[in-house]
Design an enzyme around this catalytic site. Structure first.
Site, PDB file in Angstrom:
ATOM      1  N   ASP A 270      28.694  45.056  27.411  1.00 13.62           N
ATOM      2  CA  ASP A 270      29.809  45.286  28.278  1.00 13.62           C
ATOM      3  C   ASP A 270      30.485  44.057  28.166  1.00 13.62           C
ATOM      4  OD1 ASP A 270      32.172  46.248  29.846  1.00 13.62           O
ATOM      5  OD2 ASP A 270      30.638  46.120  31.514  1.00 13.62           O
TER       6      ASP A 270
ATOM      7  N   HIS B 113      28.125  44.220  37.532  1.00 17.96           N
ATOM      8  CA  HIS B 113      27.656  45.416  37.531  1.00 17.96           C
ATOM      9  C   HIS B 113      26.894  45.440  38.913  1.00 17.96           C
ATOM     10  CE1 HIS B 113      27.321  46.252  32.837  1.00 17.96           C
ATOM     11  NE2 HIS B 113      28.806  46.052  33.515  1.00 17.96           N
TER      12      HIS B 113
ATOM     13  N   SER C 115      26.247  40.670  34.486  1.00 15.69           N
ATOM     14  CA  SER C 115      25.470  41.768  34.934  1.00 15.69           C
ATOM     15  C   SER C 115      23.876  41.330  35.448  1.00 15.69           C
ATOM     16  CB  SER C 115      25.191  42.680  33.791  1.00 15.69           C
ATOM     17  OG  SER C 115      24.322  43.906  34.036  1.00 15.69           O
TER      18      SER C 115
END
Length: 1018
Positions: free
Chosen positions: A177, A85, A56
């Site tokens: 995540d 992301h 991310s």
């Protein structure tokens, strides 16, 4: 290894040809579903490892370091899939960036794209991606922006498709995540790496992964590639081997491994299925890069931490909330309502979750029980026991905090009702009312005593690890623990085997069974028949947990003394509550109490007290309840069997040993008979009392009793009213505040999730933009150096003819300095001579879009070719003009010199007193002839031009044909005595000389014809 999923309805098999593959569930050990294994292992082109890399914020630098660490001198027999992301409305340049750091082919994924080794694949923006049968499938995200977990989504699908060939890497990023996906990959026997916290720009995602205890390596990104390659080279040749072959060669070595595990952890894995043990040991061999089992045993002996690592690998618990939706729907719809049937508010519903792992399934059942209570609008006492042998998993379960990715498994309604978001925004905490329903404890189903009087046992995907011998002991143990008609809830690949006599089937497909009553006349098995007595190893394990062997065999001295004293004492006692309900009787109390006439009901001491004892006992108990003091009564006369005796009574509040403060205290009423010396009196003397005095005493006694009761009731009533008012006011305030706080909290949670998601996406976009800015800066530097290096003066004007930028060479032509940027070009003085219409020419170009060229001269005498053309953007939009000055001074001077030379040559050519003929070197055609030759021969210039020399008759003696002309091309000719005939027929003696020369690489021949002296020309 070629595998296929076993049908959930198929029975368990223990044949050597069965291998096991991990599937996520809620057991306390790694959950493995049975898969029949084929004998042959053809090398399919798809049988290569797939490395999923999730990142991310801060992931771009980690990606760069990771690919820089991969070797570039050979092909990698694996593929890499990158999940980052990304902002949904931002076009990603990640694919272009990754191409700079690797020689592999890099693709932005298209729907259905097949995965090949030695290639890298990048997830596109605003998409979820899954792995299926060697292809990448794209989906539109359905989760809200703050709850979108693309890394978990991909890792889970990769685990289900690739099994032990799945490798996951979690790099820099905020949030959690990837954590749940990592659990799934580890459950399938794959490998997991997390970025070391000190090397991560944002450590949220790596930290969440590391806290699971499942990560194999913690490394900086630049070192990950080598570790992955080393693991693959060791692991995948082994994965092609048959488990049965490995077992036959290493059976004795495996026993040594079991001994080392048992001595350090206290748990015996020798009864686990060999395929499970072998696969986990093989994975540890690959992780540690050890070749043989004998070497590994030595390594275990020398490295206690590796024993713990192997132990935890064997206990990988892959689970999730409401896993296997159909099974939990059945549980909610049919099973749980059945459990509540016949339960009252005073009843207790007991549930046992065996192998609970990190607690997701246990909490799921608790939520279903809570929903059923709310639906029925009445509650009962619920005791939910959740056990596992993995103390680390139990710790996580007790905490009740889970990654934000659980939102994919729980409905939004349940998530908002039973969970609260943590302040970090990366996780959810189970609500206290659900957490208080569960008791988590470390317990082994194999060696520890089970719970009893259970209504529901949930044991999902634990039995499939155990061999048939152990399963045959555990199924009867479950029957022993369950109440009649209790429910057994197993995993999708588990059955009760041959124990149909103990259980009836509720749902064969979903593996839900109901306990049967024992057959009439059949002896129920005892616990010692099901679980053997504790072994030495078990006792040793108990010692490590604080329970000594002496405690199980030696009776405490205090207990011996108390029991001896009680046997010698003639005291009798009754344990009651504040209402007088009898809870426990000690000694022979028939002398003091007798059953009350009427229907048998709850035993109450006020109703059962003997004649003469009832009034005094009631007063004393009430007084003790109010004052919390010991009340003693002496010399009370009672008549138990026709004659009176004297007794002493003591009412004593008991010492509270209750677990909760809400439990009311109890009272012990002790009776002691007074032994009077024998006398000659055979019976009590008859006492004659004055009737009036007797009535007065009785009235006084009644008044005293009534006063005590009124005082007690009044005090209790006042306290109750006061408490009720305070609670009512407090409740209203708390309810109002709670509603406001809940509403505010929900809004803040939603906003926080959205902001966090946007922040991650902006961080990713910012990193990409920084790369782009760096690239543009580099390009700008290159262009500046290029323009400066060419020494070409260039001025860039905007549409208002204001100066935007210029090259250094332009300052020699127009008086420009850095401060002139932004000023109109008309305000700047130039060094041009005789040219003052620059502004007008620029405006013409902007109006017509036709480039314009003008030759201009500076005061220094230099000449420039000025080119004015429109300034076009990449979108073909005109935003100004570009003025370029090309130095043509040398060209101009050369051209002037050429003009002068040409003028001189032309003068000499036309005034020469000899004939001059210019021939084309290739064709022999006459290109030019001077006036003198035309005059002496009497022919016009046109009669010569563009004719071959051999076509003119009077030149045939010189050049007869084309072949003779070729000879003329090779060498110069000279004829001193040559006769030519004029147009009038006169003979002229001439001298002929030819000379070959070149202009611009073109060959020409100059022929000079001189009239011999003395020749007369008329």
């Amino acid at each position: 290894m070629i595998i296929h999923k076993k049908n959930a309805a198929e029975p368990e098999s223990n044949s050597p040809g069965i291998s096991t593959i991990a599937v996520p569930d809620g057991s306390g050990v790694e959950n493995i579903e049975e898969k029949p294994e084929k004998e042959e292992h053809p090398k399919s082109p798809r049988q290569f490892p797939v490395v999923g890399i999730g990142a991310s914020a801060g992931g771009l630098a980690a990606f760069e370091a990771f690919f820089n660490g991969l070797p570039s001198d050979r092909d990698l027999e694996m593929s890499f899939v990158l999940i980052q992301h990304l902002a949904p409305d931002h076009k990603s340049i990640l694919t272009d960036i990754i191409r700079r750091y690797t020689k592999m082919q890099v693709f932005e994924v298209e729907d259905g794209m097949a995965v090949r080794p030695n290639c890298a694949y990048i997830i596109p923006p605003n998409r979820d991606m899954a792995f299926l049968n060697g292809t990448l499938q794209l989906f539109e995200p359905v989760a809200p922006r703050g709850q979108h977990m693309p890394i978990d989504f991909f890792f889970r699908s990769l685990a289900n498709d690739q099994h032990e060939r799945a490798i996951c890497i979690i790099l820099s990023g905020t949030g959690s995540d990837g954590t749940l996906g990592l659990r799934a990959i580890k459950g399938e026997g794959g490998m997991a790496i997390a970025q070391s916290l000190e090397s991560a720009e944002y450590d949220g995602m790596p930290r969440s992964a590391i806290e699971t205890g499942l990560v194999d390596y913690e490394l900086p990104p630049v070192e990950m590639g080598k570790k992955v390659m080393a693991y693959v080279s060791h692991a995948f040749p082994r994965l092609q081997k048959s488990d049965s072959i490995l077992l036959s060669k290493t059976e004795n070595t495996l026993k040594k491994v079991f001994i080392l595990l048992r001595s350090q952890t206290g748990h015996d894995f020798s009864k686990y299925k060999p395929s499970t043990i072998n696969r986990r040991i093989e994975r540890r061999l690959a992780i540690q890069q050890i070749k043989t089992m004998d070497e590994y045993v030595k390594f275990l002996q020398q490295t206690p931490t590796e024993v713990n690592a192997l132990y935890h690998d064997l206990l990988i618990g892959v689970t999730s909330f409401f896993r296997d939706k159909a099974a939990f729907d059945k549980l909610q719809k049919d099973v749980i309502p059945l459990l509540f049937t016949g339960k009252t508010s005073a009843s207790t519903l007991r549930v046992w979750c065996v192998g609970c792992s990190t607690g997701e399934e246990a909490y799921s059942i608790a939520i279903l029980l809570q929903e059923e209570q709310e639906r029925r609008k009445k509650s009962c006492n619920i005791q939910l026991f959740a056990t596992d042998i993995d103390n680390y998993a139990i710790t996580i379960a007790r905490t009740g905090i889970y990654p934000a990715g659980i939102a994919a498994d729980i409905s939004p309604e349940r998530l908002s009702r039973f969970f609260s978001a943590e302040s970090s925004g990366n996780s959810f905490r189970i609500n206290k009312n659900i957490r208080d329903m569960l008791i988590f404890s470390e317990q082994s189903i194999i060696k520890d005593p089970p719970f009893s009087r259970i209504d529901l046992i949930c044991c999902r995907n634990l039995l499939i690890y155990l061999n048939s011998e152990l399963q045959k002991k555990i199924i009867p143990l479950f029957h022993y623990s369950l109440n009649p008609d209790g429910i057994l809830f197993l995993g999708s690949s588990e059955t009760i085997g041959n124990f149909e006599s103990l259980f009836s089937t509720v749902d064969r497909k979903l593996k839900i069974y109901q306990s049967k009553d024992d057959l009439p006349g059949k002896k129920r098995a005892t616990l010692t028949e099901i679980i053997p007595p504790l072994s030495d190893n078990t006792i040793t394990a108990q010692r490590t947990s604080g329970v000594t062997a002496a405690a199980s065999t030696k009776q405490p001295l205090r207990e011996i003394a108390e029991q001896t004293i009680l046997r010698e004492s003639e005291l009798s006692g009754v344990l009651v509550n504040e209402l007088g309900d009898i809870l426990y009787l000690h000694g022979r109390t028939g002398l003091f109490l007798e059953p009350a006439p009427g229907e048998a009901g709850t035993m109450n001491i006020h109703k059962m007290a003997r004649e003469g004892l009832q009034r005094e006992l009631t007063q004393s108990l009430h007084k003790s309840v109010i004052t919390k003091e010991i009340i003693r009564l002496h010399g009370i006369s009672i008549k138990p069997d026709g004659h009176f005796i004297k007794i002493n009574v003591t009412v004593r509040p008991t010492i509270s040993i209750t677990l909760t403060k809400s439990t009311k205290p109890l009272y012990m009423i002790i009776f002691e008979k007074i032994n009077e010396p024998d006398t000659d009196k055979k019976e009590e003397p008859v006492q004659t009392l004055d009737p009036a005095r007797a009535i007065t005493e009785h009235v006084e006694d009644l008044k005293k009793e009534l006063w005590i009761k009124e005082e007690y009731l009044q005090s209790a009533n006042e306290e109750l009213e006061t408490s009720n008012e305070e609670l009512k006011a407090t409740n209203e305030e708390m309810q109002s505040v709670n509603e406001e706080l809940q509403s505010t909290n929900e809004e803040l949670e939603t906003s926080k999730e959205e902001l966090q998601s946007i922040n991650e996406e902006l961080s990713t976009v910012n990193t990409e933009l920084q790369v782009r800015v760096h690239d543009l800066s580099q390009i700008s530097n290159d262009m500046n150096n290029l323009l400066a290096g060419t020494n070409i003066a260039t001025v860039f004007l905007d549409y208002q003819m204001k100066i935007m930028r210029f090259t250094p060479a332009a300052t020699q032509i127009i008086n420009l300095i850095i401060a002139d940027v932004g000023r109109p070009v008309s305000h700047i003085a130039s060094n041009l001579v005789g040219y003052n219409q620059l502004t007008a020419d620029v405006q013409i170009v902007l109006d017509t879009l036709i480039p314009r060229e003008v030759q201009v001269q500076t005061k220094e005498g230099k000449w420039f070719n000025m080119i004015i053309q429109p300034y076009r953007t990449v979108d073909n939009v005109i935003e100004g003009a570009v003025i370029t000055f090309v130095d043509i001074t040398d060209v101009k001077l050369a051209r002037d010199q050429l003009d002068i030379s040409e003028t001189r040559y032309r003068t000499l050519f036309e005034t020469a007193q000899e004939g001059i003929l210019i021939l084309h070197g290739d064709t022999g055609k006459i290109q030019n002839v001077n006036p003198y030759l035309s005059e002496i021969l009497g022919y016009s210039e046109n009669q010569f031009l563009e004719k071959a020399i051999w076509d003119i008759g009077f030149f045939k003696d010189i050049v007869a044909n084309k072949d003779a002309f070729k000879e003329m091309q090779r060498k110069n000719l000279r004829y001193e005595d040559l006769s030519l005939e004029t147009s009038k027929g006169q003979k002229i003696d001439v001298e002929f000389i030819s000379n070959v020369f070149s202009i611009d690489r073109q060959k020409y021949i100059q022929c000079n014809i001189r009239v011999v002296k003395g020749t007369q020309i008329s």
